[in-house]
Enzyme design. Structure first.
Site, PDB file in Angstrom:
ATOM      1  N   GLU A   1     -18.023  21.852 -14.943  1.00 45.77           N
ATOM      2  CA  GLU A   1     -18.947  20.950 -14.492  1.00 45.77           C
ATOM      3  C   GLU A   1     -19.044  22.372 -13.190  1.00 45.77           C
ATOM      4  OE1 GLU A   1     -15.756  20.263 -14.740  1.00 45.77           O
ATOM      5  OE2 GLU A   1     -16.141  17.790 -15.596  1.00 45.77           O
TER       6      GLU A   1
ATOM      7  N   CYS B   1      -6.720  23.658 -15.983  1.00 46.09           N
ATOM      8  CA  CYS B   1      -5.610  24.588 -14.800  1.00 46.09           C
ATOM      9  C   CYS B   1      -4.262  24.013 -15.029  1.00 46.09           C
ATOM     10  CB  CYS B   1      -6.067  24.029 -13.962  1.00 46.09           C
ATOM     11  SG  CYS B   1      -5.163  25.006 -12.296  1.00 46.09           S
TER      12      CYS B   1
ATOM     13  N   CYS C   1      -1.005  20.100 -10.622  1.00 44.19           N
ATOM     14  CA  CYS C   1      -0.989  19.160  -9.603  1.00 44.19           C
ATOM     15  C   CYS C   1      -1.372  18.354  -9.953  1.00 44.19           C
ATOM     16  CB  CYS C   1      -1.989  19.978  -8.401  1.00 44.19           C
ATOM     17  SG  CYS C   1      -1.632  21.411  -7.611  1.00 44.19           S
TER      18      CYS C   1
ATOM     19  N   GLY D   1      -9.706  25.351 -12.049  1.00 50.85           N
ATOM     20  CA  GLY D   1      -8.992  25.722 -12.413  1.00 50.85           C
ATOM     21  C   GLY D   1      -8.545  26.907 -10.947  1.00 50.85           C
ATOM     22  N   GLU D   2      -7.878  27.610 -11.257  1.00 51.55           N
ATOM     23  CA  GLU D   2      -7.210  28.306  -9.904  1.00 51.55           C
ATOM     24  C   GLU D   2      -7.342  29.671 -10.454  1.00 51.55           C
ATOM     25  OE1 GLU D   2      -4.862  27.922  -7.320  1.00 51.55           O
ATOM     26  OE2 GLU D   2      -4.657  30.299  -7.393  1.00 51.55           O
TER      27      GLU D   2
ATOM     28  N   SER E   1     -10.712  29.199  -2.882  1.00 52.10           N
ATOM     29  CA  SER E   1      -8.963  27.960  -2.393  1.00 52.10           C
ATOM     30  C   SER E   1      -8.037  28.776  -3.306  1.00 52.10           C
ATOM     31  CB  SER E   1      -9.555  27.025  -2.651  1.00 52.10           C
ATOM     32  OG  SER E   1      -8.774  25.945  -2.400  1.00 52.10           O
TER      33      SER E   1
ATOM     34  N   SER F   1      -4.627  24.990  -0.372  1.00 51.03           N
ATOM     35  CA  SER F   1      -4.388  23.918  -0.366  1.00 51.03           C
ATOM     36  C   SER F   1      -2.251  23.472  -0.215  1.00 51.03           C
ATOM     37  CB  SER F   1      -4.202  23.670  -1.761  1.00 51.03           C
ATOM     38  OG  SER F   1      -5.600  23.819  -2.118  1.00 51.03           O
ATOM     39  N   LEU F   2      -2.499  23.348   0.932  1.00 47.95           N
ATOM     40  CA  LEU F   2      -1.451  23.383   1.698  1.00 47.95           C
ATOM     41  C   LEU F   2      -0.737  21.711   1.229  1.00 47.95           C
ATOM     42  CD1 LEU F   2       1.192  23.736   3.140  1.00 47.95           C
ATOM     43  CD2 LEU F   2       0.090  23.222   5.349  1.00 47.95           C
ATOM     44  N   ASN F   3      -1.226  20.461   1.579  1.00 52.33           N
ATOM     45  CA  ASN F   3      -0.651  19.026   0.572  1.00 52.33           C
ATOM     46  C   ASN F   3      -0.468  18.591   1.452  1.00 52.33           C
ATOM     47  OD1 ASN F   3      -3.544  20.086  -0.282  1.00 52.33           O
ATOM     48  ND2 ASN F   3      -3.212  19.662  -2.289  1.00 52.33           N
TER      49      ASN F   3
ATOM     50  N   ASN G   1      -9.475  11.463  -3.608  1.00 50.31           N
ATOM     51  CA  ASN G   1     -11.027  11.212  -4.278  1.00 50.31           C
ATOM     52  C   ASN G   1      -9.599  10.409  -5.388  1.00 50.31           C
ATOM     53  OD1 ASN G   1     -13.195  11.850  -2.884  1.00 50.31           O
ATOM     54  ND2 ASN G   1     -12.616  13.956  -3.348  1.00 50.31           N
TER      55      ASN G   1
ATOM     56  N   CYS H   1     -14.275  16.825  -5.481  1.00 51.00           N
ATOM     57  CA  CYS H   1     -12.636  17.619  -5.113  1.00 51.00           C
ATOM     58  C   CYS H   1     -11.480  16.563  -6.416  1.00 51.00           C
ATOM     59  CB  CYS H   1     -12.038  17.795  -3.688  1.00 51.00           C
ATOM     60  SG  CYS H   1     -12.628  18.428  -2.471  1.00 51.00           S
TER      61      CYS H   1
HETATM   62  N1  SAH Z   1      -6.194  25.258  -7.700  1.00 52.02           N
HETATM   63  C1  SAH Z   1      -7.206  25.870  -6.033  1.00 52.02           C
HETATM   64  C2  SAH Z   1      -8.931  25.773  -6.543  1.00 52.02           C
HETATM   65  C3  SAH Z   1      -9.023  24.431  -6.311  1.00 52.02           C
HETATM   66  S1  SAH Z   1      -9.968  23.221  -5.068  1.00 52.02           S
HETATM   67  C4  SAH Z   1      -6.669  25.085  -5.000  1.00 52.02           C
HETATM   68  O1  SAH Z   1      -5.511  24.395  -5.665  1.00 52.02           O
HETATM   69  O2  SAH Z   1      -7.245  25.537  -4.144  1.00 52.02           O
HETATM   70  C5  SAH Z   1     -10.031  21.812  -5.101  1.00 52.02           C
HETATM   71  C6  SAH Z   1      -9.450  21.204  -3.727  1.00 52.02           C
HETATM   72  O3  SAH Z   1      -9.262  19.664  -4.063  1.00 52.02           O
HETATM   73  C7  SAH Z   1      -7.488  21.319  -3.353  1.00 52.02           C
HETATM   74  O4  SAH Z   1      -8.050  21.439  -2.023  1.00 52.02           O
HETATM   75  C8  SAH Z   1      -7.143  20.371  -3.904  1.00 52.02           C
HETATM   76  O5  SAH Z   1      -5.361  19.737  -3.506  1.00 52.02           O
HETATM   77  C9  SAH Z   1      -7.854  19.597  -4.265  1.00 52.02           C
HETATM   78  N2  SAH Z   1      -7.782  18.152  -5.116  1.00 52.02           N
HETATM   79  C10 SAH Z   1      -7.291  18.295  -5.862  1.00 52.02           C
HETATM   80  N3  SAH Z   1      -7.389  17.086  -6.569  1.00 52.02           N
HETATM   81  C11 SAH Z   1      -7.932  16.162  -5.447  1.00 52.02           C
HETATM   82  C12 SAH Z   1      -8.176  14.799  -5.774  1.00 52.02           C
HETATM   83  N4  SAH Z   1      -8.246  13.774  -6.241  1.00 52.02           N
HETATM   84  N5  SAH Z   1      -9.363  14.421  -4.314  1.00 52.02           N
HETATM   85  C13 SAH Z   1      -9.269  14.869  -3.438  1.00 52.02           C
HETATM   86  N6  SAH Z   1      -9.142  16.184  -2.812  1.00 52.02           N
HETATM   87  C14 SAH Z   1      -8.359  16.370  -4.151  1.00 52.02           C
END
Ligand code: SAH
Length: 358
Positions: free
Chosen positions: A91, A112, A116, A176-177, A208, A230-232, A306, A349
């Site tokens: 997509e 991917c 995560c 993907g990454e 990203s 993506s720190l998270n 999300n 996302c």
């Molecule tokens: N692999 C890369 C590119 C993906 S970007 C990365 O990790 O940065 C997708 C973004 O959405 C990332 O910042 C990820 O942490 C975030 N993400 C993943 N799952 C999510 C979800 N269910 N709800 C909100 N954000 C999410």
């Protein structure tokens, strides 16, 4: 070289070498390049000023994706359902920004392997890199879709002084990454920035990463686009549980990489923080972030989680988001909250998982 290369994956130098090696005039390569990347031609049939003998297919394939359908969200976000020649589905999402301008979220892999815990893409078992052609064709497909229904009046960059309309920003935040598909990704970015192609400005593109430390500086040296990370999480214990990559490259190693990232003055790295209700949205988390980001030229993007079918997490309470914004801003960190778009069509996302349309 492959007997029938995908011409859309070749940069202008490689395409020129190929065209000349096949006995054609050098300038034909530029014509071909402009058809494929400037005008987004999907086949030889459209290339009306090329001689017939160049359009038989013997030069190579004009690769690309098949558009299986388009889903539209109540908020105007549209999800393109695409398929590679090998039959893998993926997509790409276009998000309306107002005034005919769109941001496109692009995928770099079919699945991917980063794993995560909060991301639907991670649940897909298949991992496969997209080719250069498959990466850029997402943008060309979107352009055809947006033009096809009259939502954009002029082709991007058609005339000087025209209001820019169509896809004006690209974020590599789809499936993907991106840095795990480094060569194809960086080639695709150069093609998208090429003046004879779509001519995207370097500030209009953001890539990203989950935090693939060994690739981050190399990436910065290879293409001058924006970086998002993506720190998270606010500590290693939390990030280890959410993102397996942290066991290899813990937060401090990642932060040091960002502090020394090659970047033009006044630019910022986007630091993404997915807020998971009751997991990483406590007051202590908000307090720890400015500490972690000390010395990093960062802008923070808070992304409310999300939920997707089968996910174990929940969105944060709105009050938690406000608390984070306030805390970070008071610490002098620019902070934005990413508005969820396209949740109803599984396009926001972390929701891209190849599920069949309803
Ligand atoms: N692999 C890369 C590119 C993906 S970007 C990365 O990790 O940065 C997708 C973004 O959405 C990332 O910042 C990820 O942490 C975030 N993400 C993943 N799952 C999510 C979800 N269910 N709800 C909100 N954000 C999410």
């Amino acid at each position: 070289m492959d007997e029938t290369p995908d011409l859309k994956s070749l940069d202008l130098d490689a395409l020129t070498a190929h065209v000349v090696a096949q006995g054609h005039k050098k300038y034909r390569a530029l014509q071909l390049f402009q058809w494929m990347h400037g005008k987004c031609a999907a086949s030889y049939d459209e290339m009306s000023d090329l001689p017939k003998e160049m359009r038989t297919g013997s030069l190579g394939r004009i690769g690309g994706l098949t558009l299986d359908g388009v889903m539209e969200s109540v908020d105007g976000t549209r999800k393109l359902l695409l398929r590679t020649a090998a039959g893998d589905r993926l997509e790409s999402v276009v998000i309306p920004m107002g005034k005919g301008r769109w941001t496109q979220c692009v995928s770099s892999q079919v699945g991917c392997k980063m794993g995560c815990d909060f991301c639907a893409t991670a649940e897909m078992s298949k991992r496969k890199n997209l080719t250069v052609s498959e990466i850029i064709d997402q943008i060309y497909s979107a352009r055809r879709v947006l033009q096809g229904d009259g939502r954009i009046q002029t082709a991007k960059g058609a005339a000087e002084g025209d209001d820019e309309v169509g896809v004006v920003n690209l974020v590599f935040m789809g499936r993907g990454e991106p840095l795990d598909n480094f060569d194809n990704l960086t080639k695709a970015l150069w093609m998208l920035m090429h003046p004879k192609g779509q001519a995207f400005g370097q500030r209009r593109i953001t890539v990203s990463t989950v935090g693939l430390v060994p690739r981050i500086h190399e990436f910065g040296r290879t293409v001058p686009v924006n970086l998002a990370v993506s720190l998270n999480a606010s500590c290693d214990e939390q990030r280890n549980a959410l993102m397996p990559i942290n066991r290899k490259y813990p937060i401090e190693v990642l932060m040091e990489t960002l502090r020394t990232f090659p970047m033009a003055a006044r630019r910022r790295i986007f630091v993404e923080y997915v807020m998971l209700g009751g997991v990483n949205d406590a007051n202590e988390d908000a307090s720890r972030l400015p500490e972690l980001l000390r010395g990093v030229k960062a802008k923070v993007n808070l992304i409310p989680f999300n939920p997707y079918p089968g996910s174990r997490y929940r969105s944060p309470e709105p009050e938690r988001i406000l608390y984070f914004v306030d805390k970070l801003m008071k610490a002098g960190i620019q902070t934005n909250v990413r508005e969820p778009k396209g949740r109803d069509i599984q396009a926001a996302c972390g929701m891209l998982d190849g599920a069949k349309p309803l």
